[in-house]
Design a protein around this motif. Structure first.
Motif, PDB file in Angstrom:
ATOM      1  N   VAL A   1      21.077  10.496  19.387  1.00 58.00           N
ATOM      2  CA  VAL A   1      20.608  11.428  20.410  1.00 58.00           C
ATOM      3  C   VAL A   1      21.647  12.502  20.690  1.00 58.00           C
ATOM      4  O   VAL A   1      21.393  13.440  21.450  1.00 58.00           O
ATOM      5  CB  VAL A   1      20.243  10.673  21.709  1.00 58.00           C
ATOM      6  CG1 VAL A   1      19.011   9.826  21.499  1.00 58.00           C
ATOM      7  CG2 VAL A   1      21.407   9.830  22.198  1.00 58.00           C
ATOM      8  N   THR A   2      22.840  12.367  20.075  1.00 60.54           N
ATOM      9  CA  THR A   2      23.883  13.391  20.113  1.00 60.54           C
ATOM     10  C   THR A   2      24.547  13.410  18.740  1.00 60.54           C
ATOM     11  O   THR A   2      24.162  12.655  17.835  1.00 60.54           O
ATOM     12  CB  THR A   2      24.950  13.086  21.184  1.00 60.54           C
ATOM     13  OG1 THR A   2      25.659  11.900  20.808  1.00 60.54           O
ATOM     14  CG2 THR A   2      24.325  12.914  22.559  1.00 60.54           C
ATOM     15  N   GLU A   3      25.576  14.226  18.604  1.00 57.76           N
ATOM     16  CA  GLU A   3      26.313  14.291  17.336  1.00 57.76           C
ATOM     17  C   GLU A   3      27.408  13.227  17.289  1.00 57.76           C
ATOM     18  O   GLU A   3      28.534  13.485  16.846  1.00 57.76           O
ATOM     19  CB  GLU A   3      26.913  15.690  17.158  1.00 57.76           C
ATOM     20  CG  GLU A   3      25.881  16.786  16.981  1.00 57.76           C
ATOM     21  CD  GLU A   3      24.974  16.542  15.776  1.00 57.76           C
ATOM     22  OE1 GLU A   3      25.500  16.129  14.707  1.00 57.76           O
ATOM     23  OE2 GLU A   3      23.758  16.733  15.911  1.00 57.76           O
ATOM     24  N   SER A   4      27.094  12.034  17.728  1.00 59.76           N
ATOM     25  CA  SER A   4      28.072  10.943  17.705  1.00 59.76           C
ATOM     26  C   SER A   4      28.234  10.407  16.285  1.00 59.76           C
ATOM     27  O   SER A   4      27.380  10.624  15.418  1.00 59.76           O
ATOM     28  CB  SER A   4      27.612   9.820  18.634  1.00 59.76           C
ATOM     29  OG  SER A   4      26.326   9.357  18.257  1.00 59.76           O
TER      30      SER A   4
ATOM     31  N   LEU B   1      28.221   7.204  15.418  1.00 59.06           N
ATOM     32  CA  LEU B   1      27.206   6.173  15.286  1.00 59.06           C
ATOM     33  C   LEU B   1      26.143   6.359  16.364  1.00 59.06           C
ATOM     34  O   LEU B   1      26.426   6.929  17.428  1.00 59.06           O
ATOM     35  CB  LEU B   1      27.827   4.782  15.434  1.00 59.06           C
ATOM     36  CG  LEU B   1      28.821   4.347  14.358  1.00 59.06           C
ATOM     37  CD1 LEU B   1      29.456   3.013  14.748  1.00 59.06           C
ATOM     38  CD2 LEU B   1      28.138   4.240  12.999  1.00 59.06           C
ATOM     39  N   PRO B   2      24.930   5.880  16.137  1.00 64.74           N
ATOM     40  CA  PRO B   2      23.923   5.945  17.197  1.00 64.74           C
ATOM     41  C   PRO B   2      24.257   4.985  18.332  1.00 64.74           C
ATOM     42  O   PRO B   2      25.121   4.113  18.200  1.00 64.74           O
ATOM     43  CB  PRO B   2      22.635   5.524  16.478  1.00 64.74           C
ATOM     44  CG  PRO B   2      23.089   4.683  15.337  1.00 64.74           C
ATOM     45  CD  PRO B   2      24.410   5.277  14.908  1.00 64.74           C
ATOM     46  N   VAL B   3      23.573   5.137  19.451  1.00 63.58           N
ATOM     47  CA  VAL B   3      23.767   4.257  20.599  1.00 63.58           C
ATOM     48  C   VAL B   3      23.158   2.895  20.289  1.00 63.58           C
ATOM     49  O   VAL B   3      21.986   2.792  19.908  1.00 63.58           O
ATOM     50  CB  VAL B   3      23.125   4.860  21.862  1.00 63.58           C
ATOM     51  CG1 VAL B   3      23.192   3.870  23.026  1.00 63.58           C
ATOM     52  CG2 VAL B   3      23.803   6.179  22.235  1.00 63.58           C
ATOM     53  N   GLY B   4      23.927   1.854  20.416  1.00 65.27           N
ATOM     54  CA  GLY B   4      23.445   0.503  20.198  1.00 65.27           C
ATOM     55  C   GLY B   4      23.664  -0.344  21.435  1.00 65.27           C
ATOM     56  O   GLY B   4      24.078   0.185  22.470  1.00 65.27           O
ATOM     57  N   PRO B   5      23.381  -1.634  21.375  1.00 67.90           N
ATOM     58  CA  PRO B   5      22.983  -2.393  20.188  1.00 67.90           C
ATOM     59  C   PRO B   5      21.516  -2.199  19.838  1.00 67.90           C
ATOM     60  O   PRO B   5      20.736  -1.739  20.663  1.00 67.90           O
ATOM     61  CB  PRO B   5      23.237  -3.844  20.631  1.00 67.90           C
ATOM     62  CG  PRO B   5      22.940  -3.806  22.109  1.00 67.90           C
ATOM     63  CD  PRO B   5      23.456  -2.487  22.576  1.00 67.90           C
ATOM     64  N   SER B   6      21.163  -2.593  18.639  1.00 63.79           N
ATOM     65  CA  SER B   6      19.752  -2.568  18.251  1.00 63.79           C
ATOM     66  C   SER B   6      19.031  -3.701  18.974  1.00 63.79           C
ATOM     67  O   SER B   6      19.537  -4.825  19.041  1.00 63.79           O
ATOM     68  CB  SER B   6      19.603  -2.763  16.745  1.00 63.79           C
ATOM     69  OG  SER B   6      20.208  -1.689  16.041  1.00 63.79           O
ATOM     70  N   PRO B   7      17.852  -3.428  19.535  1.00 58.64           N
ATOM     71  CA  PRO B   7      17.099  -4.518  20.147  1.00 58.64           C
ATOM     72  C   PRO B   7      16.633  -5.513  19.090  1.00 58.64           C
ATOM     73  O   PRO B   7      16.472  -5.164  17.916  1.00 58.64           O
ATOM     74  CB  PRO B   7      15.914  -3.798  20.794  1.00 58.64           C
ATOM     75  CG  PRO B   7      15.791  -2.500  20.062  1.00 58.64           C
ATOM     76  CD  PRO B   7      17.159  -2.135  19.617  1.00 58.64           C
ATOM     77  N   VAL B   8      16.451  -6.750  19.500  1.00 57.29           N
ATOM     78  CA  VAL B   8      15.946  -7.772  18.580  1.00 57.29           C
ATOM     79  C   VAL B   8      14.521  -7.437  18.138  1.00 57.29           C
ATOM     80  O   VAL B   8      14.171  -7.585  16.962  1.00 57.29           O
ATOM     81  CB  VAL B   8      15.998  -9.158  19.249  1.00 57.29           C
ATOM     82  CG1 VAL B   8      15.307 -10.210  18.388  1.00 57.29           C
ATOM     83  CG2 VAL B   8      17.443  -9.560  19.522  1.00 57.29           C
TER      84      VAL B   8
END
Length: 293
Positions: free
Chosen positions: A133-136, A138-145
């Motif tokens: 959602v930004t130029e980070s 890595l994406p924002v985590g954690p991934s949901p189960v």
């Protein structure tokens, strides 16, 4: 079954005891609501505790208001709850009914709309899908189960809101003040039609109401006391006027009859809302719930 989060003088022992009894069955879901300008526990903090205190029951927010949160942080917190609970989270979403909660967190009351809610849900879904959602780095985590994120339910009694939510929700987590079965059936029909028109599987249909078990006068007085406290943003004389017709009060046999009527109109779940933190009320309702397990 809803946790007694809106009751006074709660402590960790009471909340943990309720969670253990609910998880012990035969309830299908453990629910809790959100308020800000009140002395209830924070929803996301409680989610973490409930994930640790339970093993079986589904955890359902009824409801969280996304406009009161940064949507990315809310998505991260809910994904963490889904991770900790092993994929047992369902998220009820609503616009909220109190401007004071918006003011308390510095949120714009102008965002208290169906559009404002849907825009934040869209951001949350992007986070759960692993999009940046930004130029980070890595994406924002954690991934949901649960793939794509927890199932979403619209918490509303408004047909327009329910129709709009068909675009992003998996079901309805509504409420009924006066247990009007005709009105509830009509709203469920709105949802079924909207989901079909959106080309989606039939929605999960849930509703909720306040309850008290006991002798009629005592049980009704318990509901009244709860409403006086919970509906503190409404003038007391209005609450007093609506209290005799709001929620449900009676015996176990009468509750079985009422729940059977909701089952007859196609209700998948009733989320019962306690009006006392007395765990005896919970244990008595557990016996009622066995009839429908």
């Amino acid at each position: 079954m809803t946790m007694p989060v809106m009751e006074p003088q709660l402590d960790a022992t009471t909340l943990r005891s309720w969670a253990h009894v609910i998880d012990g069955g035969p309830f299908s879901s453990l629910c809790w609501g959100e308020r800000i300008a009140f002395d209830n526990p924070d929803s996301l903090t409680l989610l973490g505790a409930l994930a640790a205190w339970t093993d079986r029951v589904r955890l359902v927010t009824t409801v969280v208001v996304p406009q009161l949160h940064d949507p990315v942080m809310l998505a991260k917190g809910l994904a963490t709850g889904d991770l900790l609970s092993g994929g047992r989270l369902t998220v009820g979403i609503g616009v909220g009914g109190r401007h004071e909660d918006y003011h308390a967190v510095g949120a714009d009351p102008a965002s208290q709309t169906r559009r404002g809610m849907a825009e934040r849900v869209a951001v949350m879904k992007r986070v759960w899908a692993g999009e940046k959602v930004t130029e980070s780095v890595l994406p924002v985590g954690p991934s949901p189960v649960q793939t794509g994120g927890p199932p979403l339910q619209i918490g509303s009694i408004g047909p327009k809101t329910i129709r709009d939510a068909a675009a992003w929700a998996d079901g309805v987590a509504g409420t009924t003040l006066d247990l009007d079965l005709t009105r509830q059936a009509e709203l469920f029909d709105v949802a079924r039609t909207a989901w079909a028109e959106a080309g989606k599987p039939k929605p999960h249909l849930a509703t909720s109401f306040w309850f008290a078990l006991g002798k009629p006068e005592e049980a009704r007085a318990q509901v009244h006391r709860h409403l006086r406290r919970y509906m503190n943003w409404i003038p007391a004389e209005y609450v007093d006027a609506m209290a005799p017709m709001t929620g449900w009060a009676g015996t176990e046999e009468q509750l079985i009859e009422v729940l059977g009527k909701f089952e007859d109109i196609g209700t998948d779940e009733v989320h019962l809302i306690p009006t006392s933190s007395d765990i005896d009320q919970l244990r008595r309702v557990a016996e009622v719930a066995k009839v429908f397990a």
